[in-house]
Structure formats: structure tokens, C-alpha cells
Design a protein around this motif. Structure first.
Motif, mmCIF file in Angstrom:
data_model
loop_
_atom_site.group_PDB
_atom_site.id
_atom_site.type_symbol
_atom_site.label_atom_id
_atom_site.label_comp_id
_atom_site.label_asym_id
_atom_site.label_seq_id
_atom_site.Cartn_x
_atom_site.Cartn_y
_atom_site.Cartn_z
ATOM 1 N N THR A 149 167.864 49.277 44.796
ATOM 2 C CA THR A 149 168.987 48.576 44.570
ATOM 3 C C THR A 149 170.168 49.541 45.163
ATOM 4 O O THR A 149 171.235 48.967 45.204
ATOM 5 C CB THR A 149 169.052 47.882 43.366
ATOM 6 N N THR A 150 170.178 50.837 45.192
ATOM 7 C CA THR A 150 171.285 51.525 45.455
ATOM 8 C C THR A 150 171.449 51.492 46.817
ATOM 9 O O THR A 150 172.514 51.898 47.651
ATOM 10 C CB THR A 150 170.975 53.070 45.175
ATOM 11 N N GLN A 151 170.489 50.991 47.932
ATOM 12 C CA GLN A 151 170.776 50.919 49.201
ATOM 13 C C GLN A 151 172.189 50.443 49.856
ATOM 14 O O GLN A 151 172.794 50.941 50.561
ATOM 15 C CB GLN A 151 169.570 50.017 49.801
ATOM 16 N N ARG A 152 172.498 49.186 49.274
ATOM 17 C CA ARG A 152 173.429 48.417 49.917
ATOM 18 C C ARG A 152 174.974 48.969 49.440
ATOM 19 O O ARG A 152 175.811 48.855 50.357
ATOM 20 C CB ARG A 152 173.427 46.709 49.595
ATOM 21 N N ILE A 153 174.983 49.091 48.099
ATOM 22 C CA ILE A 153 176.119 49.535 47.586
ATOM 23 C C ILE A 153 176.792 50.790 48.088
ATOM 24 O O ILE A 153 177.619 51.312 48.599
ATOM 25 C CB ILE A 153 176.320 49.642 46.068
ATOM 26 N N LYS A 154 175.323 51.798 48.544
ATOM 27 C CA LYS A 154 175.989 52.984 48.968
ATOM 28 C C LYS A 154 176.467 53.000 50.479
ATOM 29 O O LYS A 154 177.138 53.541 51.092
ATOM 30 C CB LYS A 154 174.586 53.910 49.083
ATOM 31 N N GLY A 155 175.810 51.843 51.049
ATOM 32 C CA GLY A 155 176.169 51.472 52.635
ATOM 33 C C GLY A 155 177.741 51.000 52.425
ATOM 34 O O GLY A 155 178.359 51.204 53.755
ATOM 35 N N VAL A 156 178.071 50.213 51.343
ATOM 36 C CA VAL A 156 179.461 49.769 51.383
ATOM 37 C C VAL A 156 180.471 51.047 51.482
ATOM 38 O O VAL A 156 181.393 50.711 52.084
ATOM 39 C CB VAL A 156 179.801 49.052 50.256
ATOM 40 N N GLY A 157 180.002 52.247 50.807
ATOM 41 C CA GLY A 157 180.948 53.300 50.682
ATOM 42 C C GLY A 157 180.891 54.103 52.209
ATOM 43 O O GLY A 157 182.049 54.112 52.634
ATOM 44 N N SER A 158 179.889 53.948 52.639
ATOM 45 C CA SER A 158 179.797 54.478 54.308
ATOM 46 C C SER A 158 180.726 53.785 54.952
ATOM 47 O O SER A 158 181.421 54.315 56.014
ATOM 48 C CB SER A 158 178.334 54.657 54.653
ATOM 49 N N TYR B 249 185.190 39.165 61.015
ATOM 50 C CA TYR B 249 183.886 39.292 60.494
ATOM 51 C C TYR B 249 183.242 38.018 59.693
ATOM 52 O O TYR B 249 184.180 37.142 59.475
ATOM 53 C CB TYR B 249 183.864 40.344 59.172
ATOM 54 N N VAL B 250 182.028 37.835 59.982
ATOM 55 C CA VAL B 250 181.429 36.398 59.526
ATOM 56 C C VAL B 250 180.292 36.802 58.531
ATOM 57 O O VAL B 250 179.519 37.593 58.671
ATOM 58 C CB VAL B 250 180.875 35.929 60.667
ATOM 59 N N GLY B 251 180.442 36.197 57.087
ATOM 60 C CA GLY B 251 179.389 36.128 56.514
ATOM 61 C C GLY B 251 179.648 36.715 55.160
ATOM 62 O O GLY B 251 180.787 36.843 54.699
ATOM 63 N N ASP B 252 178.584 37.508 54.459
ATOM 64 C CA ASP B 252 178.761 37.945 53.164
ATOM 65 C C ASP B 252 178.145 39.274 52.817
ATOM 66 O O ASP B 252 177.659 39.414 51.845
ATOM 67 C CB ASP B 252 178.203 36.729 52.258
ATOM 68 N N ARG B 253 177.767 39.964 53.916
ATOM 69 C CA ARG B 253 177.071 41.339 53.678
ATOM 70 C C ARG B 253 178.116 42.429 53.507
ATOM 71 O O ARG B 253 179.201 42.213 53.550
ATOM 72 C CB ARG B 253 176.100 41.728 54.966
ATOM 73 N N GLU B 254 177.428 43.723 53.411
ATOM 74 C CA GLU B 254 178.109 44.962 53.191
ATOM 75 C C GLU B 254 179.360 45.097 54.030
ATOM 76 O O GLU B 254 180.578 45.629 53.526
ATOM 77 C CB GLU B 254 177.233 46.160 53.295
ATOM 78 N N GLU B 255 179.096 44.836 55.352
ATOM 79 C CA GLU B 255 180.318 45.056 56.327
ATOM 80 C C GLU B 255 181.375 43.800 55.932
ATOM 81 O O GLU B 255 182.653 44.537 56.211
ATOM 82 C CB GLU B 255 179.973 44.599 57.800
ATOM 83 N N GLY B 256 181.129 42.759 55.253
ATOM 84 C CA GLY B 256 182.394 42.325 55.057
ATOM 85 C C GLY B 256 183.110 42.504 53.952
ATOM 86 O O GLY B 256 184.447 42.411 54.034
ATOM 87 N N ILE B 257 182.586 43.046 52.858
ATOM 88 C CA ILE B 257 183.491 43.467 51.789
ATOM 89 C C ILE B 257 184.019 44.792 52.227
ATOM 90 O O ILE B 257 185.211 44.979 51.700
ATOM 91 C CB ILE B 257 182.801 43.445 50.448
ATOM 92 N N ALA B 258 183.502 45.518 52.884
ATOM 93 C CA ALA B 258 184.219 46.867 53.323
ATOM 94 C C ALA B 258 185.119 46.393 54.466
ATOM 95 O O ALA B 258 186.362 47.102 54.068
ATOM 96 C CB ALA B 258 183.005 47.839 54.015
ATOM 97 N N THR B 259 185.263 45.394 55.187
ATOM 98 C CA THR B 259 186.409 45.146 56.261
ATOM 99 C C THR B 259 187.530 44.605 55.167
ATOM 100 O O THR B 259 188.413 44.708 55.749
ATOM 101 C CB THR B 259 185.686 44.232 57.368
ATOM 102 N N ALA B 260 187.070 43.846 54.209
ATOM 103 C CA ALA B 260 188.155 42.960 53.457
ATOM 104 C C ALA B 260 188.831 44.110 52.747
ATOM 105 O O ALA B 260 190.169 43.953 52.725
ATOM 106 C CB ALA B 260 187.602 42.010 52.590
ATOM 107 N N LEU B 261 188.195 44.954 52.373
ATOM 108 C CA LEU B 261 189.064 46.191 51.431
ATOM 109 C C LEU B 261 189.912 47.079 52.600
ATOM 110 O O LEU B 261 191.138 47.134 52.126
ATOM 111 C CB LEU B 261 187.893 46.920 50.586
ATOM 112 N N VAL B 262 189.440 47.241 53.591
ATOM 113 C CA VAL B 262 190.152 48.061 54.882
ATOM 114 C C VAL B 262 191.371 47.252 54.995
ATOM 115 O O VAL B 262 192.520 47.646 55.216
ATOM 116 C CB VAL B 262 189.145 48.506 55.856
#
Length: 386
Positions: free
Chosen positions: A70-79, A98-111
Motif C-alpha cells: 500500500t506504500t506504492q501510490r502515496i510514494k508515487g505522489v511524492g515523486s 488533468y482528468v480523473g482521480d489518481r496520483e497524478e491528479g492530486i499531485a497536479t492540484a497541489l502544484v
């Protein structure tokens, strides 16, 4: 306008592509940040698809950790936060998409929030109960500046969480634009191309992903699904064309079950398919089975019956083509029989009203973005509360 679109998985890219094409056609500069499964050989290295489509890649961000934990996706958000922020600082875009709800989305929103860059989010307001992506999607919406929900019901969900009306443009699903404009291939030609006999009695398409709240059961759930399909195929001489799962934790267990059927006469599995093949595969299928969002978002446009096994996708707007069943062979086979052979049910699906658009979404999105004054600070500052 200078835009950067972010993508990490094949399904979201096919939704983004018509929008990118339309923006480029209208004279906007669009580059992509490519990450996640696109850079994975295990998932078909679909970066090549993006490059072959002629798009300019601003950066590649490795964010997919090779683990089933389960560490996979949250570490991906950091990268992703690190990689996206560095690219944004260098490229200085006016807009992130961005479209959807995956790691790329929350990272982009924060940036976008911290770096004061407008962020347009596609597919907000859409609930996916039981999955980690559901609260992430709504967190993305609270950070996004511009919204393109795929249905009016989802636009209303955004208003309920305090999003301003002026930020919301109900666009429909842009992947329908791509489907509508994809060249038709006959079943016979598709069979030859994919090297599997689709033109006999019929076939179903299988796309099944793990559900985060049921990760430990992913392998057993896939086993029951495949056993039910095997029984169905033996009874009716059908074929199954399966697509590999996404990269979420639990996918290793699903792939382990797929491996057991790689040599089965009725099953044919692919890591990835070119879009023209995939669209025509769905056009000619008798049914879609599994738990992919495609069953909800795109299958109504194909007028395709869907058997959704398990709870993934529950809570979403069902156009009337999706039947939800448990991991019980009797239920799965009965639902498949209804989808493939019940003429009354099939006619009902052929006449359903599709709530996700009519294949003109890219124009709606491009019109809205083109009309935005990026110098007007009202777009950057959220003042309304729930």
C-alpha cells in the motif's frame, strides 16, 4: 495559452487526447507530462503511443513503484509533486489539465495551488465508493480552479461541496469524441489482427482492476470471475478478450490468476491495445465484464451491456446498461446470459439515453478554456465555502 496536460495511465490519456487535439488545433501550445504506467514495460510502455500521436512531451516522471504494498501510490505522489513542480517552474504554463482521480491528479492540484497556476480538472464530482480514489477525486476538486464534470448530476455534486457556478462547465466525456471518430474495422479483420477467433459465436471483453478497500481479496475475486467466464465460454463457445489491470496494489494478484489462463483456448489477454483496435473490440463485443470505469463512462455510447462484478464503480451514475453482481458463479453467468442473449434487454440498452455526452465534449472544453481571462484573479482565489 500555454498548457501542460498530465497523464499516468492509458485510460485517462484516451479521455485527454481529443481535448489536447482541439486545443492545439485552435492555436494553443500544449505539452504533456508523462508518468506512471506509461513508462512501464509491464504495461506496454505507452509513452510510445503518445509520441506516435505527435504530442510534445515536456517531461517524464517515474512514479510507479514496483511493489504490491500500500506504500506504492502515496510514494508515487511524492515523486510526482517533485517532478511536476520542477517542470512547471521550467515551462511556466498558464494552465494545467488533468482528468480523473489518481496520483497524478492530486499531485497536479497541489502544484497548481502552491505555484499559483490555473488547474482545470476533468471528471470531478463523480463518486467511486469503496476506493481510495473517491476522496482523492473530491480533494482534487477542492483544489482545482476550473471544472469539467461529465454529467449534470456530477456538476451538482461540485456545487454541493461549495464550488462556484462560474467555475463549472458540464462537458460530457471527451473519450466519446474519439470513439465517434475512430475508423471501423470488421470483426473478421480484427480477429486476424489480434490473432484470436472473434468471428465465431461471439466474445466478451474482460477488464478488472483491484479495489483498494478489498486489496487482500483481489486474487480470489479474479479467480472466481475467470472460473465463471470459463464455464460460460464452455457452455456457449464464446471467447474472452482480457486487458491487463491497472497498477494499483492488488494488481500482482490479479495477474497471477491471469497467468493460469494464458494458454486457455477461450481466453486472449493483452497488456495494451492500439486505440483503433480497442474501440472496435468494444464495438463488436457482446458484453463487457469486470469493474472498469469504461462500463459506466463509455459503454453507454457503444450501447454495450456491462456485467460489473463486485463493488468497484458502485455509486456512479448508471445509464441503465450496467448490472452489478457479486463474486458468485451463478450470478455472473446469469448476468452474462442476459447481456449476450436477452433481446428485450439488448433493445432497452440500444435505446438508453446516455448521460455522459454525445461526442462533442472537446469543443465544449476548448470553448470554455479559450474564453477564460488568465489574468483575472477571480479564477485563482477560492472564497466560497460549503
Amino acid at each position: 495559452m500555454k498548457c501542460i496536460a498530465i497523464t499516468g495511465i492509458r485510460s485517462e490519456y484516451e479521455i485527454l487526447k481529443p481535448v489536447i487535439n482541439e486545443l492545439v488545433y485552435r492555436g494553443h501550445e500544449v505539452k504533456l507530462i508523462v508518468s506512471g504506467a506509461h513508462l512501464s514495460d509491464w504495461h506496454g510502455y505507452t509513452l510510445n503511443t503518445i509520441l506516435n500521436d505527435g504530442f510534445e512531451v515536456a517531461d517524464q516522471v517515474d512514479s510507479l513503484y514496483s511493489t504490491n504494498r500500500t506504500t506504492q501510490r502515496i510514494k508515487g505522489v511524492g515523486s510526482l509533486v517533485t517532478g511536476i513542480s520542477q517542470c512547471v517552474e521550467r515551462e511556466k504554463p498558464d494552465l494545467l489539465i488533468y482528468v480523473g482521480d489518481r496520483e497524478e491528479g492530486i499531485a497536479t492540484a497541489l502544484v497548481g495551488n502552491y505555484m499559483d497556476v490555473l488547474f482545470a480538472h476533468l471528471a470531478g464530482g463523480d463518486p467511486v465508493w469503496g476506493n481510495a480514489d473517491d476522496p482523492i477525486r473530491f480533494a482534487i476538486s477542492k483544489l482545482a480552479h476550473i471544472h469539467f464534470p461529465f454529467a449534470e448530476e456530477y456538476a451538482e455534486n461540485l456545487r454541493k461541496i461549495g464550488e462556484d457556478d462560474f467555475r463549472i462547465f458540464c462537458s460530457g466525456n471527451p473519450s466519446l469524441d474519439s470513439i465517434k471518430n475512430t475508423k471501423e474495422i470488421s470483426v473478421c479483420d480484427l480477429s486476424k489482427k489480434l490473432e484470436c477467433p472473434l468471428s465465431t459465436n461471439g466474445y466478451v471483453v474482460l477488464i478488472k482492476h483491484p479495489l483498494s478497500s478489498e486489496k487482500k481479496g483481489a486474487g480470489e475475486q479474479m479467480k472466481k470471475t475467470l472460473q465463471s467466464l470459463e464455464e460460460f465460454c464452455d457452455k456457449y463457445d464464446f471467447k474472452v478478450v482480457g486487458i491487463y489491470p491497472n497498477t494499483d496494489p492488488g494488481s500482482y494478484d490479479i495477474l497471477a490468476e491471469i497467468d493460469k489462463y494464458e494458454q486457455h483456448k477461450s481466453f486472449f489477454f493483452f497488456k495494451n491495445l492500439p486505440n483503433i483496435d480497442f474501440v472496435n473490440l468494444l464495438r463488436n463485443a457482446s458484453a463487457l465484464i469486470g469493474n472498469s470505469s469504461m462500463g459506466i463512462l463509455e459503454a453507454p455510447f457503444y450501447k454495450l451491456p456491462v456485467v460489473n462484478v463486485g463493488r468497484r464503480q458502485s455509486g456512479r451514475l448508471n445509464a441503465g446498461n450496467v448490472e452489478f453482481v457479486d463474486y458468485e458463479a451463478e450470478e455472473i453467468i446469469s448476468a452474462l446470459e442476459k447481456a449476450c442473449f436477452d433481446k428485450e434487454y439488448q433493445n432497452k440498452i440500444k435505446n438508453l439515453k446516455n448521460p455522459y455526452g454525445d461526442g462533442t465534449s472537446a469543443n465544449i472544453i476548448a470553448d470554455a478554456l479559450g474564453a477564460i481571462d488568465i489574468n483575472d484573479r477571480k479564477w485563482y482565489v477560492k472564497q466560497k465555502l460549503c
